[in-house]
Design a protein around this motif. Structure first.
Motif, PDB file in Angstrom:
ATOM      1  N   LEU A 122       0.854  -1.185   0.000  1.00 57.60           N
ATOM      2  CA  LEU A 122       0.000   0.000   0.000  1.00 57.60           C
ATOM      3  C   LEU A 122       0.892   1.236   0.000  1.00 57.60           C
ATOM      4  N   THR A 123       0.603   2.175  -0.892  1.00 58.54           N
ATOM      5  CA  THR A 123       1.407   3.378  -1.005  1.00 58.54           C
ATOM      6  C   THR A 123       0.508   4.605  -0.935  1.00 58.54           C
ATOM      7  N   ALA A 124       0.810   5.498  -0.004  1.00 62.13           N
ATOM      8  CA  ALA A 124       0.114   6.779   0.149  1.00 62.13           C
ATOM      9  C   ALA A 124      -1.403   6.593   0.234  1.00 62.13           C
ATOM     10  N   SER A 125      -1.838   5.610   0.999  1.00 62.57           N
ATOM     11  CA  SER A 125      -3.275   5.424   1.188  1.00 62.57           C
ATOM     12  C   SER A 125      -3.833   6.537   2.070  1.00 62.57           C
ATOM     13  N   PRO A 126      -4.946   7.157   1.674  1.00 65.77           N
ATOM     14  CA  PRO A 126      -5.557   8.163   2.548  1.00 65.77           C
ATOM     15  C   PRO A 126      -6.149   7.566   3.819  1.00 65.77           C
ATOM     16  N   ALA A 127      -6.217   6.244   3.879  1.00 70.15           N
ATOM     17  CA  ALA A 127      -6.692   5.537   5.077  1.00 70.15           C
ATOM     18  C   ALA A 127      -8.089   5.988   5.490  1.00 70.15           C
ATOM     19  N   LEU A 128      -8.951   6.047   4.528  1.00 70.14           N
ATOM     20  CA  LEU A 128     -10.337   6.444   4.742  1.00 70.14           C
ATOM     21  C   LEU A 128     -11.254   5.359   4.191  1.00 70.14           C
ATOM     22  N   PRO A 129     -12.484   5.270   4.719  1.00 68.43           N
ATOM     23  CA  PRO A 129     -13.083   6.087   5.777  1.00 68.43           C
ATOM     24  C   PRO A 129     -12.657   5.619   7.167  1.00 68.43           C
ATOM     25  N   LYS A 130     -12.946   6.449   8.158  1.00 67.63           N
ATOM     26  CA  LYS A 130     -12.690   6.072   9.540  1.00 67.63           C
ATOM     27  C   LYS A 130     -13.950   5.449  10.150  1.00 67.63           C
ATOM     28  N   PRO A 131     -13.795   4.479  11.038  1.00 65.27           N
ATOM     29  CA  PRO A 131     -14.954   3.921  11.736  1.00 65.27           C
ATOM     30  C   PRO A 131     -15.607   4.955  12.642  1.00 65.27           C
ATOM     31  N   ALA A 132     -16.821   4.665  13.050  1.00 67.21           N
ATOM     32  CA  ALA A 132     -17.492   5.515  14.037  1.00 67.21           C
ATOM     33  C   ALA A 132     -16.851   5.369  15.404  1.00 67.21           C
ATOM     34  N   GLN A 133     -16.419   4.154  15.741  1.00 64.18           N
ATOM     35  CA  GLN A 133     -15.749   3.907  17.010  1.00 64.18           C
ATOM     36  C   GLN A 133     -14.304   4.410  16.960  1.00 64.18           C
ATOM     37  N   ALA A 134     -13.808   4.820  18.107  1.00 65.99           N
ATOM     38  CA  ALA A 134     -12.397   5.190  18.171  1.00 65.99           C
ATOM     39  C   ALA A 134     -11.520   3.996  17.831  1.00 65.99           C
ATOM     40  N   LYS A 135     -11.965   2.806  18.209  1.00 70.05           N
ATOM     41  CA  LYS A 135     -11.237   1.585  17.880  1.00 70.05           C
ATOM     42  C   LYS A 135     -12.239   0.447  17.721  1.00 70.05           C
ATOM     43  N   ILE A 136     -12.301  -0.138  16.543  1.00 72.20           N
ATOM     44  CA  ILE A 136     -13.147  -1.311  16.337  1.00 72.20           C
ATOM     45  C   ILE A 136     -12.486  -2.503  17.029  1.00 72.20           C
ATOM     46  N   PRO A 137     -13.197  -3.204  17.905  1.00 68.28           N
ATOM     47  CA  PRO A 137     -12.608  -4.389  18.533  1.00 68.28           C
ATOM     48  C   PRO A 137     -12.252  -5.443  17.483  1.00 68.28           C
ATOM     49  N   VAL A 138     -11.060  -6.008  17.613  1.00 68.78           N
ATOM     50  CA  VAL A 138     -10.568  -7.038  16.703  1.00 68.78           C
ATOM     51  C   VAL A 138     -10.470  -8.351  17.467  1.00 68.78           C
ATOM     52  N   LEU A 139     -11.025  -9.408  16.867  1.00 70.73           N
ATOM     53  CA  LEU A 139     -10.982 -10.746  17.474  1.00 70.73           C
ATOM     54  C   LEU A 139     -10.048 -11.624  16.665  1.00 70.73           C
ATOM     55  N   VAL A 140      -9.190 -12.342  17.372  1.00 75.88           N
ATOM     56  CA  VAL A 140      -8.358 -13.395  16.800  1.00 75.88           C
ATOM     57  C   VAL A 140      -8.674 -14.658  17.570  1.00 75.88           C
ATOM     58  N   GLY A 141      -8.663 -15.796  16.902  1.00 76.39           N
ATOM     59  CA  GLY A 141      -8.987 -17.032  17.607  1.00 76.39           C
ATOM     60  C   GLY A 141      -8.365 -18.243  16.972  1.00 76.39           C
ATOM     61  N   GLY A 142      -8.482 -19.360  17.672  1.00 74.74           N
ATOM     62  CA  GLY A 142      -8.005 -20.615  17.113  1.00 74.74           C
ATOM     63  C   GLY A 142      -7.235 -21.453  18.101  1.00 74.74           C
ATOM     64  N   HIS A 143      -6.846 -22.640  17.638  1.00 76.47           N
ATOM     65  CA  HIS A 143      -6.220 -23.644  18.488  1.00 76.47           C
ATOM     66  C   HIS A 143      -4.700 -23.679  18.380  1.00 76.47           C
ATOM     67  N   GLY A 144      -4.125 -22.937  17.444  1.00 75.90           N
ATOM     68  CA  GLY A 144      -2.684 -22.992  17.240  1.00 75.90           C
ATOM     69  C   GLY A 144      -1.904 -22.638  18.494  1.00 75.90           C
ATOM     70  N   ALA A 145      -0.844 -23.376  18.759  1.00 74.04           N
ATOM     71  CA  ALA A 145      -0.134 -23.245  20.035  1.00 74.04           C
ATOM     72  C   ALA A 145       0.865 -22.103  20.068  1.00 74.04           C
ATOM     73  N   THR A 146       1.348 -21.643  18.926  1.00 69.89           N
ATOM     74  CA  THR A 146       2.429 -20.661  18.931  1.00 69.89           C
ATOM     75  C   THR A 146       2.062 -19.377  18.195  1.00 69.89           C
ATOM     76  N   ARG A 147       1.793 -19.498  16.914  1.00 72.46           N
ATOM     77  CA  ARG A 147       1.568 -18.303  16.104  1.00 72.46           C
ATOM     78  C   ARG A 147       0.257 -17.615  16.443  1.00 72.46           C
ATOM     79  N   THR A 148      -0.785 -18.384  16.686  1.00 74.90           N
ATOM     80  CA  THR A 148      -2.085 -17.795  17.009  1.00 74.90           C
ATOM     81  C   THR A 148      -2.020 -16.949  18.278  1.00 74.90           C
ATOM     82  N   PRO A 149      -1.461 -17.451  19.391  1.00 74.31           N
ATOM     83  CA  PRO A 149      -1.328 -16.590  20.567  1.00 74.31           C
ATOM     84  C   PRO A 149      -0.496 -15.332  20.296  1.00 74.31           C
ATOM     85  N   ARG A 150       0.538 -15.457  19.486  1.00 70.88           N
ATOM     86  CA  ARG A 150       1.364 -14.286  19.193  1.00 70.88           C
ATOM     87  C   ARG A 150       0.572 -13.232  18.412  1.00 70.88           C
TER      88      ARG A 150
END
Length: 307
Positions: free
Chosen positions: A156-184
């Protein structure tokens, strides 16, 4: 304990059916409505009338609900370019007045990719890491500034990074059973870690790995919300439990072992055991979307005992 309704529309559901369930979710006091992100049915069901797109569905529901949170378990990283996904999710967040959450996973179901001509790369977890970096980076970029990212898979080059969400920060969920990379990945990018369809013992082990990874990354393990996703099948008596299990092609005894099944008292007790190992949120996988009485029973007899 937050209870959220989690649906699998690829098994067969129209938008109108999902809207009915989402409105019941809101009316009955549940915390959120989530859905899977799949384009092909699984198992022996016919899946008619065919798949619905996760983010198009959530955009519609954003305008037709008022309180509940809306999100995905999990958006498939193989389906959408990360810059496009950031735009879509931010727009739906605006449409909902700031009620969206993004669960983002690597994608795993190869057959649906073949069925709809979607590339299925080998290096999915490496791509997922770049996707998480890009999506969160675009949202976090200050107004008036641009965003650049030069990775192995995305540029990505010179993205205006728009639009912005209504929330200050959208909650992000990560999940799964992997023992190493997933927790990281959870430790680096997630607000919530979700353990899908796992025993109390396996969940406790994985929650511990995520906490350790968070500490190693300089975060407190308590910064994250820990959750489980489990199929739900509740009945007032054994006959009703068996009937609801049969309606989704499962056995009651198996569901009691691997999900949340049984009488309201049995389900409350098992939820309590998940709470003891650190879970504060349960995604109830509802597979019979026409059985609204099931939702009412869970609300009145299970949720009422957890507040």
């Amino acid at each position: 304990m937050d209870l959220r309704i989690f649906t699998e529309p690829q098994q067969g559901a129209t938008y109108d059916t999902l809207l009915t369930v989402a409105k019941a979710t809101e009316d009955l006091g549940f915390d959120a409505f989530f859905r899977s992100d799949h384009y092909l049915r699984m198992g022996s069901v016919d899946g008619l009338p065919g798949p619905t797109d996760a983010w198009i569905t959530l955009a519609g529901l954003a305008r037709e609900t008022k309180r509940i949170r809306l999100g995905t378990l999990m958006t498939a990283g193989t389906f959408r370019l990360p810059g496009v996904l950031a735009i879509q999710v931010a727009q739906v967040d605006q449409m909902s007045g700031g009620r969206v959450e993004l669960g983002l996973g690597a994608g795993w179901f190869e057959e649906e990719h073949k069925a709809y001509g979607i590339p299925f790369p080998k290096e999915k977890l490496a791509r997922l890491e770049e996707q998480l970096e890009i999506v969160t980076g675009l949202w976090a970029t200050e107004l008036g500034k641009t965003y650049d990212f030069h990775g192995t898979y995305y540029d990505l080059t010179a993205s205006p990074a728009l639009p912005k969400p209504a929330q200050a920060k959208i909650p992000v969920l990560v999940g799964g059973h992997g023992a190493t990379r997933t927790p990281r990945l959870a430790a680096k990018y997630a607000d919530e870690f979700n353990m899908p369809f796992a025993s109390i013992e396996d969940s406790e082990r994985q929650f511990g790995r995520v906490r350790a990874a968070a500490e190693e990354a300089g975060r407190s393990g308590d910064d994250l919300t820990y959750s489980n996703a489990l199929v739900v099948c509740v009945g007032r008596d054994e006959k009703e439990v068996a009937r609801r299990a049969a309606a989704i092609g499962r056995e009651a005894d198996e569901l009691k072992l691997n999900g949340l099944a049984g009488s309201p008292a049995e389900v409350v007790d098992k939820i309590g055991r998940y709470a003891e190992i650190g879970a504060s949120r349960i995604y109830l996988q509802v597979l019979d979307l026409d059985d609204l009485d099931h939702l009412e029973l869970i609300s009145s007899q299970v949720q009422s005992q957890l507040s």
